[in-house]
Design a protein around this motif. Structure first.
Motif, PDB file in Angstrom:
ATOM      1  N   CYS A  96      -1.660  -1.434  -9.245  1.00  0.00           N
ATOM      2  CA  CYS A  96      -2.650  -2.131  -8.445  1.00  0.00           C
ATOM      3  C   CYS A  96      -2.037  -2.544  -7.097  1.00  0.00           C
ATOM      4  O   CYS A  96      -0.859  -2.887  -7.028  1.00  0.00           O
ATOM      5  N   LYS A  97      -2.871  -2.559  -6.073  1.00  0.00           N
ATOM      6  CA  LYS A  97      -2.426  -2.873  -4.712  1.00  0.00           C
ATOM      7  C   LYS A  97      -1.614  -4.171  -4.649  1.00  0.00           C
ATOM      8  O   LYS A  97      -0.557  -4.223  -4.029  1.00  0.00           O
ATOM      9  N   SER A  98      -2.115  -5.222  -5.317  1.00  0.00           N
ATOM     10  CA  SER A  98      -1.425  -6.506  -5.226  1.00  0.00           C
ATOM     11  C   SER A  98      -0.197  -6.581  -6.124  1.00  0.00           C
ATOM     12  O   SER A  98       0.604  -7.505  -6.021  1.00  0.00           O
ATOM     13  N   SER A  99      -0.014  -5.600  -7.001  1.00  0.00           N
ATOM     14  CA  SER A  99       1.169  -5.579  -7.859  1.00  0.00           C
ATOM     15  C   SER A  99       2.311  -4.809  -7.193  1.00  0.00           C
ATOM     16  O   SER A  99       3.491  -5.028  -7.508  1.00  0.00           O
ATOM     17  N   ALA A 100       1.967  -3.917  -6.256  1.00  0.00           N
ATOM     18  CA  ALA A 100       2.976  -3.032  -5.658  1.00  0.00           C
ATOM     19  C   ALA A 100       4.125  -3.780  -4.965  1.00  0.00           C
ATOM     20  O   ALA A 100       5.294  -3.427  -5.164  1.00  0.00           O
ATOM     21  N   PRO A 101       3.847  -4.851  -4.172  1.00  0.00           N
ATOM     22  CA  PRO A 101       4.974  -5.553  -3.532  1.00  0.00           C
ATOM     23  C   PRO A 101       5.926  -6.179  -4.564  1.00  0.00           C
ATOM     24  O   PRO A 101       7.136  -6.203  -4.349  1.00  0.00           O
ATOM     25  N   LEU A 102       5.376  -6.652  -5.682  1.00  0.00           N
ATOM     26  CA  LEU A 102       6.218  -7.232  -6.743  1.00  0.00           C
ATOM     27  C   LEU A 102       7.056  -6.148  -7.407  1.00  0.00           C
ATOM     28  O   LEU A 102       8.234  -6.336  -7.702  1.00  0.00           O
ATOM     29  N   LEU A 103       6.417  -4.991  -7.616  1.00  0.00           N
ATOM     30  CA  LEU A 103       7.112  -3.862  -8.236  1.00  0.00           C
ATOM     31  C   LEU A 103       8.285  -3.414  -7.350  1.00  0.00           C
ATOM     32  O   LEU A 103       9.394  -3.204  -7.832  1.00  0.00           O
ATOM     33  N   ARG A 104       8.034  -3.319  -6.054  1.00  0.00           N
ATOM     34  CA  ARG A 104       9.095  -2.917  -5.115  1.00  0.00           C
ATOM     35  C   ARG A 104      10.206  -3.956  -5.085  1.00  0.00           C
ATOM     36  O   ARG A 104      11.385  -3.622  -5.028  1.00  0.00           O
ATOM     37  N   SER A 105       9.821  -5.222  -5.133  1.00  0.00           N
ATOM     38  CA  SER A 105      10.820  -6.277  -5.085  1.00  0.00           C
ATOM     39  C   SER A 105      11.708  -6.238  -6.327  1.00  0.00           C
ATOM     40  O   SER A 105      12.903  -6.513  -6.265  1.00  0.00           O
ATOM     41  N   ARG A 106      11.142  -5.856  -7.466  1.00  0.00           N
ATOM     42  CA  ARG A 106      11.906  -5.870  -8.715  1.00  0.00           C
ATOM     43  C   ARG A 106      12.620  -4.547  -9.010  1.00  0.00           C
ATOM     44  O   ARG A 106      13.685  -4.551  -9.607  1.00  0.00           O
ATOM     45  N   LEU A 107      11.996  -3.422  -8.600  1.00  0.00           N
ATOM     46  CA  LEU A 107      12.580  -2.109  -8.958  1.00  0.00           C
ATOM     47  C   LEU A 107      13.242  -1.406  -7.775  1.00  0.00           C
ATOM     48  O   LEU A 107      13.836  -0.352  -7.944  1.00  0.00           O
ATOM     49  N   GLY A 108      13.114  -1.969  -6.586  1.00  0.00           N
ATOM     50  CA  GLY A 108      13.737  -1.350  -5.413  1.00  0.00           C
ATOM     51  C   GLY A 108      12.700  -0.843  -4.424  1.00  0.00           C
ATOM     52  O   GLY A 108      11.656  -0.333  -4.821  1.00  0.00           O
ATOM     53  N   LYS A 109      13.038  -0.997  -3.148  1.00  0.00           N
ATOM     54  CA  LYS A 109      12.100  -0.626  -2.070  1.00  0.00           C
ATOM     55  C   LYS A 109      11.732   0.847  -2.075  1.00  0.00           C
ATOM     56  O   LYS A 109      10.674   1.237  -1.601  1.00  0.00           O
ATOM     57  N   ASN A 110      12.653   1.677  -2.578  1.00  0.00           N
ATOM     58  CA  ASN A 110      12.471   3.123  -2.426  1.00  0.00           C
ATOM     59  C   ASN A 110      11.715   3.809  -3.557  1.00  0.00           C
ATOM     60  O   ASN A 110      11.590   5.034  -3.564  1.00  0.00           O
ATOM     61  N   ILE A 111      11.214   3.054  -4.514  1.00  0.00           N
ATOM     62  CA  ILE A 111      10.464   3.708  -5.586  1.00  0.00           C
ATOM     63  C   ILE A 111       9.188   4.321  -5.004  1.00  0.00           C
ATOM     64  O   ILE A 111       8.663   3.850  -3.992  1.00  0.00           O
ATOM     65  N   ASN A 112       8.730   5.374  -5.659  1.00  0.00           N
ATOM     66  CA  ASN A 112       7.547   6.099  -5.197  1.00  0.00           C
ATOM     67  C   ASN A 112       6.306   5.496  -5.873  1.00  0.00           C
ATOM     68  O   ASN A 112       6.062   5.734  -7.045  1.00  0.00           O
ATOM     69  N   VAL A 113       5.562   4.685  -5.110  1.00  0.00           N
ATOM     70  CA  VAL A 113       4.409   3.983  -5.686  1.00  0.00           C
ATOM     71  C   VAL A 113       3.111   4.389  -5.010  1.00  0.00           C
ATOM     72  O   VAL A 113       2.983   4.328  -3.792  1.00  0.00           O
ATOM     73  N   GLN A 114       2.158   4.782  -5.838  1.00  0.00           N
ATOM     74  CA  GLN A 114       0.798   5.009  -5.352  1.00  0.00           C
ATOM     75  C   GLN A 114      -0.007   3.766  -5.718  1.00  0.00           C
ATOM     76  O   GLN A 114       0.121   3.248  -6.828  1.00  0.00           O
ATOM     77  N   ILE A 115      -0.812   3.271  -4.788  1.00  0.00           N
ATOM     78  CA  ILE A 115      -1.581   2.062  -5.097  1.00  0.00           C
ATOM     79  C   ILE A 115      -3.083   2.338  -5.101  1.00  0.00           C
ATOM     80  O   ILE A 115      -3.567   3.182  -4.348  1.00  0.00           O
ATOM     81  N   ILE A 116      -3.785   1.627  -5.974  1.00  0.00           N
ATOM     82  CA  ILE A 116      -5.247   1.645  -5.930  1.00  0.00           C
ATOM     83  C   ILE A 116      -5.774   0.221  -6.097  1.00  0.00           C
ATOM     84  O   ILE A 116      -5.093  -0.648  -6.643  1.00  0.00           O
ATOM     85  N   ASP A 117      -6.979   0.004  -5.608  1.00  0.00           N
ATOM     86  CA  ASP A 117      -7.629  -1.294  -5.756  1.00  0.00           C
ATOM     87  C   ASP A 117      -8.196  -1.417  -7.162  1.00  0.00           C
ATOM     88  O   ASP A 117      -8.444  -0.405  -7.829  1.00  0.00           O
TER      89      ASP A 117
END
Ligand SMILES: [Zn+2]
Ligand SMILES: [Zn+2]
Length: 328
Positions: free
Chosen positions: A47-68
């Motif tokens: 989810c869009k609002s989960s992506a910044p938390l995911l990056r903060s915990r798993l690393g900036k460079n992970i490949n994340v696709q976001i949806i609302d």
């Protein structure tokens, strides 16, 4: 539609996993807690609002696709959408539809509105995979506003006695929920750096979270005297704390209801506050899905499954840790 594998829940037709372990190509993540969002996968969808938390915990460079929330995506012909779970900021249930059949994977969820995460929305489905961390009738949450008042009273009293209050709660989720809902007119709120980091991530994402002060590692007792400090349970016996007396310590957790937490960590007080559904919440959520079949996981699966079957709702439990593979 979904299959249990050694890497977790898999959708063979869509060729994607949900909250996978190990290393997989495509992983859909319900929320950023470490038992759901694990490192090492090739690509993530969240989810869009989960992506910044995911990056903060798993690393900036992970490949994340976001949806609302509620946006529909087609993955290899399988329709996928994410729906609010009300558990923590950005948490989602995952809806998967194909050939006229719909399955929903709950992730963790709660029914109360914590004023920070988008409230839980029941999603109609044929099969519902539900967590049941607190799937026993003994777990019945008091009104959350009563709990916030108890926290305010405890903190105010300590302050009047010149005592510093330390409240332990998970650094992501529980801490922000407390910060959002307590009475900041009592005094400044300090946070441990792990909580401060999560606060900053969701503030940058637009969350309206009251101000907090990140506690300096070398803070002395005078500086924080009479104030409230919010910290993760992992530091209950950390040296940081010993230097801050006189202190009153407390835990905010659903386990407080059965005294389970007091056995493990020595705290002066407990507040019953959980980001998971209680027994009645689980049953209400399950009934609202209209599911013909319920698969229980994570927690007191046996009790909830038995209750559902006795009530005429077909149910089976799964144990993710047994690593057996079969179609669900
Ligand atoms: Zn969680
Ligand atoms: Zn969990």
């Amino acid at each position: 539609m979904l299959r249990l594998t050694k890497n977790g829940i898999f959708c063979p037709k869509g060729d994607f996993f949900i909250d996978a372990t190990g290393k997989v190509e495509r992983n859909i993540v319900t929320h950023a807690h470490s038992d759901h969002a694990r490192p090492g996968h090739k690509s993530y969808l969240t989810c869009k609002s989960s992506a910044p938390l995911l990056r903060s915990r798993l690393g900036k460079n992970i490949n994340v696709q976001i949806i609302d929330y509620n946006e529909i995506l087609s993955i290899n012909g399988v329709k996928v959408s994410l729906h609010p779970a009300g558990h923590i900021y950005g948490s989602a249930q995952i809806k998967v539809s194909s050939s006229g059949e719909t399955w929903v994977f709950s992730g963790d969820y709660k029914l109360e509105d914590d004023h920070l995460s988008v409230p839980f929305e029941p999603v109609k489905c044929n099969v519902f995979l539900s967590e049941c961390t607190f799937g026993l009738p003994v777990y019945s949450w008091p009104d959350q506003h009563l709990i916030y008042e108890q926290i305010n009273d405890w903190w105010s009293f300590n302050k009047s006695e010149g005592i510093t209050s330390i409240l332990f709660g998970y650094s992501l989720g529980k801490s922000q929920r407390i910060i959002k809902n307590i009475d900041h007119s009592i005094g400044p709120v300090y946070v441990h750096k792990t909580v401060g980091k999560m606060n900053d991530v969701i503030r940058r994402d637009g969350a309206n979270l009251p101000d907090t002060i990140t506690l300096d590692e070398n803070a002395n007792a005078n500086e924080v005297k009479g104030n409230l400090i919010i910290a993760p349970p992992s530091i209950t016996s950390h040296r940081l704390i010993h230097g801050l007396s006189p202190l009153s310590t407390a835990m905010a957790s659903g386990w407080v209801q059965t005294g389970k937490y007091f056995g493990r960590s020595k705290v002066d007080k407990g507040f019953i506050l959980s980001d998971h559904a209680d027994w009645n919440g689980l049953i209400k959520a399950i009934k609202e899905t209209n599911a013909e079949r319920v698969i229980t996981m994570h927690g007191y699966t046996e009790e909830l499954t038995r209750w559902l079957n006795d009530s005429g709702i077909e149910s089976m439990e799964i144990d993710m840790l047994k690593h057996r593979s079969f179609d669900l």
